[in-house]
Scaffold this motif. Structure first.
Motif, PDB file in Angstrom:
ATOM      1  N   LEU A  10       0.627  -1.128   0.085  1.00  0.00           N
ATOM      2  CA  LEU A  10       0.012  -0.114  -0.032  1.00  0.00           C
ATOM      3  C   LEU A  10       0.658   1.229  -0.006  1.00  0.00           C
ATOM      4  CD1 LEU A  10      -2.891   1.219  -0.037  1.00  0.00           C
ATOM      5  CD2 LEU A  10      -2.888   1.179   2.580  1.00  0.00           C
ATOM      6  N   ALA A  14       0.883   4.130  -2.704  1.00  0.00           N
ATOM      7  CA  ALA A  14       0.631   5.526  -2.349  1.00  0.00           C
ATOM      8  C   ALA A  14       1.886   6.451  -2.700  1.00  0.00           C
ATOM      9  CB  ALA A  14       0.711   5.647  -0.843  1.00  0.00           C
ATOM     10  N   PRO A  25      -4.932  12.206   1.005  1.00  0.00           N
ATOM     11  CA  PRO A  25      -5.329  10.566   0.862  1.00  0.00           C
ATOM     12  C   PRO A  25      -6.851  10.272   0.308  1.00  0.00           C
ATOM     13  CG  PRO A  25      -4.104  11.249   2.760  1.00  0.00           C
ATOM     14  CD  PRO A  25      -4.653  12.495   2.039  1.00  0.00           C
ATOM     15  N   TYR A  26      -7.761  11.031   0.557  1.00  0.00           N
ATOM     16  CA  TYR A  26      -9.171  10.476   0.000  1.00  0.00           C
ATOM     17  C   TYR A  26      -8.987  10.448  -1.742  1.00  0.00           C
ATOM     18  CZ  TYR A  26     -13.934  10.159  -0.880  1.00  0.00           C
ATOM     19  OH  TYR A  26     -15.146   9.759  -1.365  1.00  0.00           O
ATOM     20  N   TYR A  29      -6.812   7.340  -2.504  1.00  0.00           N
ATOM     21  CA  TYR A  29      -7.959   6.158  -2.459  1.00  0.00           C
ATOM     22  C   TYR A  29      -9.143   6.302  -3.672  1.00  0.00           C
ATOM     23  CZ  TYR A  29     -11.749   3.387  -0.978  1.00  0.00           C
ATOM     24  OH  TYR A  29     -12.718   2.152  -0.782  1.00  0.00           O
ATOM     25  N   GLN A  30      -9.568   7.226  -4.002  1.00  0.00           N
ATOM     26  CA  GLN A  30     -10.573   7.460  -5.378  1.00  0.00           C
ATOM     27  C   GLN A  30      -9.744   6.909  -6.536  1.00  0.00           C
ATOM     28  OE1 GLN A  30     -11.954  11.206  -4.763  1.00  0.00           O
ATOM     29  NE2 GLN A  30     -13.954  10.478  -4.248  1.00  0.00           N
ATOM     30  N   ASP A  38      -7.105  -2.323  -6.054  1.00  0.00           N
ATOM     31  CA  ASP A  38      -7.511  -3.107  -5.283  1.00  0.00           C
ATOM     32  C   ASP A  38      -7.405  -4.476  -5.546  1.00  0.00           C
ATOM     33  OD1 ASP A  38      -9.645  -2.546  -6.921  1.00  0.00           O
ATOM     34  OD2 ASP A  38     -11.044  -3.099  -5.385  1.00  0.00           O
ATOM     35  N   VAL A  43      -6.778  -2.126  -0.192  1.00  0.00           N
ATOM     36  CA  VAL A  43      -6.848  -0.559  -0.048  1.00  0.00           C
ATOM     37  C   VAL A  43      -8.150  -0.332   1.049  1.00  0.00           C
ATOM     38  CG1 VAL A  43      -7.200   1.438  -1.380  1.00  0.00           C
ATOM     39  CG2 VAL A  43      -5.958  -0.283  -2.190  1.00  0.00           C
ATOM     40  N   ARG A  44      -8.109   0.458   1.817  1.00  0.00           N
ATOM     41  CA  ARG A  44      -9.210   0.867   2.650  1.00  0.00           C
ATOM     42  C   ARG A  44      -8.843   2.219   3.090  1.00  0.00           C
ATOM     43  NH1 ARG A  44      -8.948  -4.238   5.978  1.00  0.00           N
ATOM     44  NH2 ARG A  44     -10.480  -5.633   4.920  1.00  0.00           N
ATOM     45  N   PRO A  45      -9.542   3.233   3.115  1.00  0.00           N
ATOM     46  CA  PRO A  45      -9.437   4.744   3.349  1.00  0.00           C
ATOM     47  C   PRO A  45      -8.568   4.768   4.620  1.00  0.00           C
ATOM     48  CG  PRO A  45     -11.752   4.287   2.527  1.00  0.00           C
ATOM     49  CD  PRO A  45     -11.094   2.947   2.708  1.00  0.00           C
ATOM     50  N   LEU A  48      -5.041   3.639   4.355  1.00  0.00           N
ATOM     51  CA  LEU A  48      -4.297   4.544   3.356  1.00  0.00           C
ATOM     52  C   LEU A  48      -3.987   5.687   4.389  1.00  0.00           C
ATOM     53  CD1 LEU A  48      -3.083   5.275   0.713  1.00  0.00           C
ATOM     54  CD2 LEU A  48      -5.130   6.167  -0.042  1.00  0.00           C
ATOM     55  N   TYR A  49      -4.877   6.335   5.180  1.00  0.00           N
ATOM     56  CA  TYR A  49      -4.306   7.429   5.817  1.00  0.00           C
ATOM     57  C   TYR A  49      -3.230   7.200   6.975  1.00  0.00           C
ATOM     58  CZ  TYR A  49      -8.424  10.538   4.465  1.00  0.00           C
ATOM     59  OH  TYR A  49      -9.171  11.402   3.854  1.00  0.00           O
TER      60      TYR A  49
END
Length: 192
Positions: A10, A14, A25-26, A29-30, A38, A43-45, A48-49
Protein backbone atom coordinates in the motif's frame (compact mmCIF):
# COMPACT_ATOMS: atom_id res chain seq x y z
CA UNK A 1 15.13 2.10 8.27
CA UNK A 2 13.92 -1.26 7.04
CA UNK A 3 12.47 -0.19 3.68
CA UNK A 4 10.47 -3.36 3.09
CA UNK A 5 8.60 -2.96 6.39
CA UNK A 6 7.86 0.70 5.77
CA UNK A 7 7.23 0.31 2.05
CA UNK A 8 4.39 -2.17 2.22
CA UNK A 9 2.45 -2.74 -1.00
CA UNK A 10 0.00 0.00 0.00
CA UNK A 11 2.89 2.39 0.74
CA UNK A 12 4.40 1.65 -2.68
CA UNK A 13 1.03 2.38 -4.32
CA UNK A 14 0.70 5.62 -2.33
CA UNK A 15 4.22 6.80 -3.19
CA UNK A 16 3.66 5.93 -6.84
CA UNK A 17 0.53 8.11 -6.88
CA UNK A 18 2.38 10.95 -5.22
CA UNK A 19 5.15 10.58 -7.81
CA UNK A 20 2.44 11.57 -10.33
CA UNK A 21 1.68 14.72 -8.33
CA UNK A 22 0.55 16.06 -4.94
CA UNK A 23 -2.68 14.62 -3.57
CA UNK A 24 -4.62 14.07 -0.37
CA UNK A 25 -5.32 10.54 0.90
CA UNK A 26 -9.02 10.53 0.01
CA UNK A 27 -8.23 11.55 -3.56
CA UNK A 28 -5.51 8.87 -3.61
CA UNK A 29 -8.04 6.28 -2.45
CA UNK A 30 -10.48 7.30 -5.19
CA UNK A 31 -7.74 7.08 -7.83
CA UNK A 32 -6.65 3.64 -6.64
CA UNK A 33 -10.22 2.38 -6.80
CA UNK A 34 -10.84 4.01 -10.20
CA UNK A 35 -7.74 2.23 -11.51
CA UNK A 36 -8.83 -1.06 -9.90
CA UNK A 37 -5.60 -1.16 -7.90
CA UNK A 38 -7.50 -3.04 -5.20
CA UNK A 39 -6.81 -6.16 -7.29
CA UNK A 40 -3.11 -5.69 -6.44
CA UNK A 41 -3.14 -4.26 -2.93
CA UNK A 42 -5.62 -4.23 -0.09
CA UNK A 43 -6.93 -0.66 -0.02
CA UNK A 44 -9.08 0.86 2.71
CA UNK A 45 -9.41 4.58 3.36
CA UNK A 46 -8.30 4.28 6.99
CA UNK A 47 -5.26 2.18 6.19
CA UNK A 48 -4.28 4.58 3.41
CA UNK A 49 -4.41 7.55 5.81
CA UNK A 50 -2.22 5.65 8.30
CA UNK A 51 0.19 4.66 5.54
CA UNK A 52 0.58 8.25 4.32
CA UNK A 53 1.09 9.41 7.91
CA UNK A 54 3.82 6.77 8.39
CA UNK A 55 5.48 7.84 5.12
CA UNK A 56 5.46 11.45 6.38
CA UNK A 57 7.05 10.43 9.71
CA UNK A 58 9.86 8.75 7.76
CA UNK A 59 10.38 11.78 5.51
CA UNK A 60 9.24 10.04 2.33
CA UNK A 61 6.34 12.47 1.80
CA UNK A 62 5.72 16.01 3.02
CA UNK A 63 2.66 18.16 3.63
CA UNK A 64 2.15 20.75 0.91
CA UNK A 65 -1.08 22.28 2.14
CA UNK A 66 -4.41 21.91 3.85
CA UNK A 67 -7.80 22.78 2.42
CA UNK A 68 -11.43 22.66 3.44
CA UNK A 69 -14.46 22.66 1.16
CA UNK A 70 -17.74 23.63 2.79
CA UNK A 71 -18.69 21.30 5.62
CA UNK A 72 -16.22 18.62 4.56
CA UNK A 73 -13.35 17.70 6.85
CA UNK A 74 -10.02 19.39 6.36
CA UNK A 75 -7.87 17.64 3.75
CA UNK A 76 -4.10 17.59 3.91
CA UNK A 77 -2.28 17.38 0.60
CA UNK A 78 1.03 15.52 0.39
CA UNK A 79 3.88 15.39 -2.10
CA UNK A 80 6.65 12.83 -2.46
CA UNK A 81 10.09 13.93 -1.26
CA UNK A 82 13.41 13.25 -2.94
CA UNK A 83 14.00 10.53 -0.32
CA UNK A 84 10.58 9.09 -1.12
CA UNK A 85 11.33 8.98 -4.84
CA UNK A 86 14.62 7.19 -4.16
CA UNK A 87 13.00 4.74 -1.72
CA UNK A 88 10.16 4.03 -4.17
CA UNK A 89 12.60 3.20 -6.95
CA UNK A 90 14.72 1.01 -4.69
CA UNK A 91 11.71 -0.90 -3.36
CA UNK A 92 10.23 -1.50 -6.81
CA UNK A 93 13.63 -2.74 -8.02
CA UNK A 94 13.90 -5.06 -4.99
CA UNK A 95 10.42 -6.51 -5.57
CA UNK A 96 10.97 -7.03 -9.29
CA UNK A 97 14.45 -8.51 -8.96
CA UNK A 98 14.07 -10.72 -5.90
CA UNK A 99 11.56 -13.58 -5.82
CA UNK A 100 9.94 -14.00 -2.41
CA UNK A 101 7.75 -16.86 -1.26
CA UNK A 102 4.60 -15.05 -0.22
CA UNK A 103 3.05 -18.24 1.24
CA UNK A 104 -0.15 -18.32 -0.80
CA UNK A 105 -2.83 -20.67 0.52
CA UNK A 106 -3.61 -22.49 -2.71
CA UNK A 107 -0.35 -24.49 -2.97
CA UNK A 108 -0.89 -25.58 0.64
CA UNK A 109 -4.39 -26.79 -0.22
CA UNK A 110 -3.08 -28.64 -3.28
CA UNK A 111 -0.42 -30.30 -1.15
CA UNK A 112 -3.10 -31.49 1.25
CA UNK A 113 -5.80 -32.26 -1.34
CA UNK A 114 -5.18 -35.99 -0.84
CA UNK A 115 -7.27 -35.62 2.32
CA UNK A 116 -10.37 -35.23 0.14
CA UNK A 117 -11.96 -37.72 -2.24
CA UNK A 118 -10.53 -37.41 -5.73
CA UNK A 119 -13.98 -36.65 -7.18
CA UNK A 120 -14.32 -33.71 -4.81
CA UNK A 121 -10.88 -32.42 -5.72
CA UNK A 122 -11.66 -32.63 -9.45
CA UNK A 123 -14.98 -30.82 -8.96
CA UNK A 124 -13.31 -28.08 -6.90
CA UNK A 125 -10.54 -27.69 -9.47
CA UNK A 126 -13.13 -27.35 -12.24
CA UNK A 127 -14.92 -24.70 -10.17
CA UNK A 128 -11.64 -22.85 -9.65
CA UNK A 129 -10.84 -23.02 -13.37
CA UNK A 130 -14.25 -21.49 -14.14
CA UNK A 131 -13.58 -18.60 -11.76
CA UNK A 132 -10.10 -18.05 -13.19
CA UNK A 133 -11.53 -18.03 -16.72
CA UNK A 134 -13.98 -15.34 -15.57
CA UNK A 135 -10.98 -13.36 -14.30
CA UNK A 136 -9.27 -13.80 -17.68
CA UNK A 137 -12.39 -12.48 -19.41
CA UNK A 138 -12.34 -9.47 -17.05
CA UNK A 139 -8.64 -8.89 -17.84
CA UNK A 140 -9.42 -9.07 -21.55
CA UNK A 141 -12.24 -6.53 -21.18
CA UNK A 142 -9.97 -4.29 -19.10
CA UNK A 143 -7.25 -4.51 -21.74
CA UNK A 144 -9.73 -3.59 -24.49
CA UNK A 145 -10.88 -0.59 -22.44
CA UNK A 146 -7.33 0.50 -21.64
CA UNK A 147 -6.30 0.23 -25.30
CA UNK A 148 -9.39 2.17 -26.40
CA UNK A 149 -8.34 4.98 -24.06
CA UNK A 150 -4.80 4.86 -25.49
CA UNK A 151 -3.29 4.33 -22.04
CA UNK A 152 0.43 3.67 -22.52
CA UNK A 153 1.33 0.02 -21.95
CA UNK A 154 3.85 0.91 -19.24
CA UNK A 155 0.91 1.67 -16.94
CA UNK A 156 -0.71 -1.74 -17.27
CA UNK A 157 2.06 -4.31 -17.61
CA UNK A 158 0.74 -5.78 -14.35
CA UNK A 159 -2.55 -6.63 -16.08
CA UNK A 160 -0.70 -8.46 -18.85
CA UNK A 161 1.31 -10.35 -16.22
CA UNK A 162 -1.76 -11.31 -14.18
CA UNK A 163 -3.58 -12.48 -17.28
CA UNK A 164 -0.63 -14.66 -18.32
CA UNK A 165 -0.41 -16.14 -14.82
CA UNK A 166 -4.13 -16.91 -14.88
CA UNK A 167 -3.72 -18.67 -18.25
CA UNK A 168 -0.83 -20.69 -16.79
CA UNK A 169 -2.97 -21.60 -13.77
CA UNK A 170 -5.76 -22.87 -16.01
CA UNK A 171 -3.37 -24.97 -18.10
CA UNK A 172 -1.67 -26.44 -15.03
CA UNK A 173 -4.95 -27.26 -13.29
CA UNK A 174 -6.44 -28.81 -16.43
CA UNK A 175 -3.33 -31.03 -16.72
CA UNK A 176 -3.73 -31.99 -13.05
CA UNK A 177 -7.37 -32.93 -13.63
CA UNK A 178 -6.32 -35.05 -16.63
CA UNK A 179 -3.73 -36.84 -14.46
CA UNK A 180 -6.26 -37.43 -11.68
CA UNK A 181 -8.94 -38.73 -14.04
CA UNK A 182 -6.56 -40.96 -16.01
CA UNK A 183 -5.03 -42.44 -12.87
CA UNK A 184 -1.56 -41.05 -13.71
CA UNK A 185 -1.71 -39.65 -10.18
CA UNK A 186 -2.97 -42.34 -7.85
CA UNK A 187 -5.24 -41.19 -5.05
CA UNK A 188 -4.97 -44.46 -3.17
CA UNK A 189 -2.17 -44.57 -0.64
CA UNK A 190 0.00 -47.64 -1.01
CA UNK A 191 0.76 -49.46 2.24
CA UNK A 192 4.38 -50.45 2.74
Amino acid sequence: MAESRILTPLAVAALALLAEGPSHPYEMYQTLMLRSEDRLVKVRPGSLYHTVDRLARHGLVRVTGTEREGNRPERTTYAITEEGTLALGERIAEIIGTPVNEYPEFPLALGEAHNLPVETVVALLRKRIGLIRADIAAYDEGIRTIRAKSVPAMYWVDVRYQRAMAEADVATLEALIDDLESGAISWVEEKH
